[in-house]
Design a protein around this motif. Sequence first.
Motif, short mmCIF file in Angstrom:
data_model
loop_
_atom_site.label_atom_id
_atom_site.label_comp_id
_atom_site.label_asym_id
_atom_site.label_seq_id
_atom_site.Cartn_x
_atom_site.Cartn_y
_atom_site.Cartn_z
N GLY A 124 7.89 -4.08 7.80
CA GLY A 124 6.63 -3.40 7.50
C GLY A 124 6.83 -2.22 6.58
N GLN A 128 5.20 -1.97 2.95
CA GLN A 128 4.29 -0.85 2.70
C GLN A 128 4.73 -0.09 1.45
OE1 GLN A 128 3.57 1.43 6.20
NE2 GLN A 128 2.09 2.79 5.24
N SER A 131 3.95 -2.18 -1.61
CA SER A 131 2.51 -2.33 -1.89
C SER A 131 2.01 -1.25 -2.84
CB SER A 131 1.72 -2.28 -0.58
OG SER A 131 1.72 -0.97 -0.02
N ILE A 138 -0.42 -4.77 1.48
CA ILE A 138 -0.39 -3.82 2.59
C ILE A 138 -0.77 -4.50 3.90
CG2 ILE A 138 -2.78 -3.04 2.28
CD1 ILE A 138 0.22 -0.79 3.18
N GLN A 139 -1.61 -5.53 3.82
CA GLN A 139 -1.99 -6.24 5.04
C GLN A 139 -0.79 -6.92 5.70
OE1 GLN A 139 -5.10 -6.16 6.59
NE2 GLN A 139 -3.89 -7.08 8.24
N ALA A 141 2.21 -5.72 5.69
CA ALA A 141 2.91 -4.64 6.41
C ALA A 141 2.23 -4.38 7.74
CB ALA A 141 2.93 -3.37 5.56
N ILE A 142 0.90 -4.33 7.73
CA ILE A 142 0.14 -4.10 8.97
C ILE A 142 0.45 -5.20 9.98
CG2 ILE A 142 -2.19 -4.12 9.94
CD1 ILE A 142 -3.09 -2.68 7.34
N TYR A 145 3.83 -4.64 11.59
CA TYR A 145 3.79 -3.57 12.59
C TYR A 145 3.14 -4.06 13.88
CZ TYR A 145 4.75 -0.30 8.72
OH TYR A 145 5.30 0.36 7.66
N ASN A 167 2.79 4.62 11.12
CA ASN A 167 2.79 3.79 9.92
C ASN A 167 1.52 2.95 9.81
OD1 ASN A 167 5.32 4.82 9.37
ND2 ASN A 167 6.41 3.07 10.21
N ALA A 171 -1.14 2.98 6.77
CA ALA A 171 -1.45 1.72 6.09
C ALA A 171 -2.95 1.43 6.11
CB ALA A 171 -0.68 0.57 6.74
#
Length: 331
Positions: A124, A128, A131, A138-139, A141-142, A145, A167, A171
């Motif tokens: 993630g 991030q 991104s 970024i999604q 990375a979310i 997490y 984080n 995000a």
Amino acid sequence: MQTLLQTQLQAALNAADDTDAPPQDRAEMLMEIAMGLQQRPQSAQQIADAVHLYELALDLAPGALQRARIAARLGTALQALPDLDDDRSNEHLEQALMRLQTALPVLQAEGSAAEAAEVELNLGLVLQALSGSGRARIQDAINAYLRALRVFTRADHPQEFAILHNNLAVAYLAIPATDERGRLREALAVQSFEEVLKVVNLVDHPSEYAMIQNNLGNALQVATTSHVLENHLRALAAYDEALRVRTPHDTPLAYANTIANKANVLRRLEQDAARDVSQADLSDPLIDALALVREAGALFARHGEADKAALMAQAASEIEIDLGLRRTHAS
């Protein structure tokens, strides 16, 4: 005279060449010394040395699980390499992404749940970071997490839980709020900062506590809600909590950032129809905001932050105009 770390590095390189020792043992030793270099690096070179040792260990390791563990550590070292320039930084991050993505399925199948969750956390972080230059979503990375949070619960892994929620909040706020889902993300960011504060407290983690309270205040300011006044008052309370730690003497720039943020929410309070600033028992938000931006501007100027000082000067001029207009309307 060689330092202890230099001696350990040389020992690791000698171990890598020792054909009498089993490859698995040689790889393990290389990984352990690389981790020591990485955990408390005293220079950028030590991170680069750790990367080199991980790569040697990866070439030696005979088993898939051991290689996955080494690749996961290598990914974190690549991520930690200093940013020499944007292109090199992205190159290191993309290499880190590849190593983490390679390690993850093996650790999910053969390793522990915590090992796989740690890779998700680091995945993630890399996604991030990428991104920001449009090289990752970024999604994604979310999602990494959120998968890690299935394992890193507040009760069992409070430190990782706090890192993940911090984080996540950052995000969520990085995605432009262009639709109803944007409002949900803003609310989730506020919720994540509040989750961090269930782990991070004023006594044990003062600087982290102040940072999260400051960030919570910022998130409350931008959140789209029907309870605008309530959010603004909550933001003020969060900034005041941050200012229990941040002071003009000990942390002047952090203090200046927080009082600048507080001034901004005070200006917003002036616009809240639900607040009657004419009541004698309430301080005047605009006058308080003016004092804060002047103080922040002076601190920024004193510590070489000319651009921020200029922004504070502009904000002070705008507040002075607002005060003048208010006096004109009152007369």
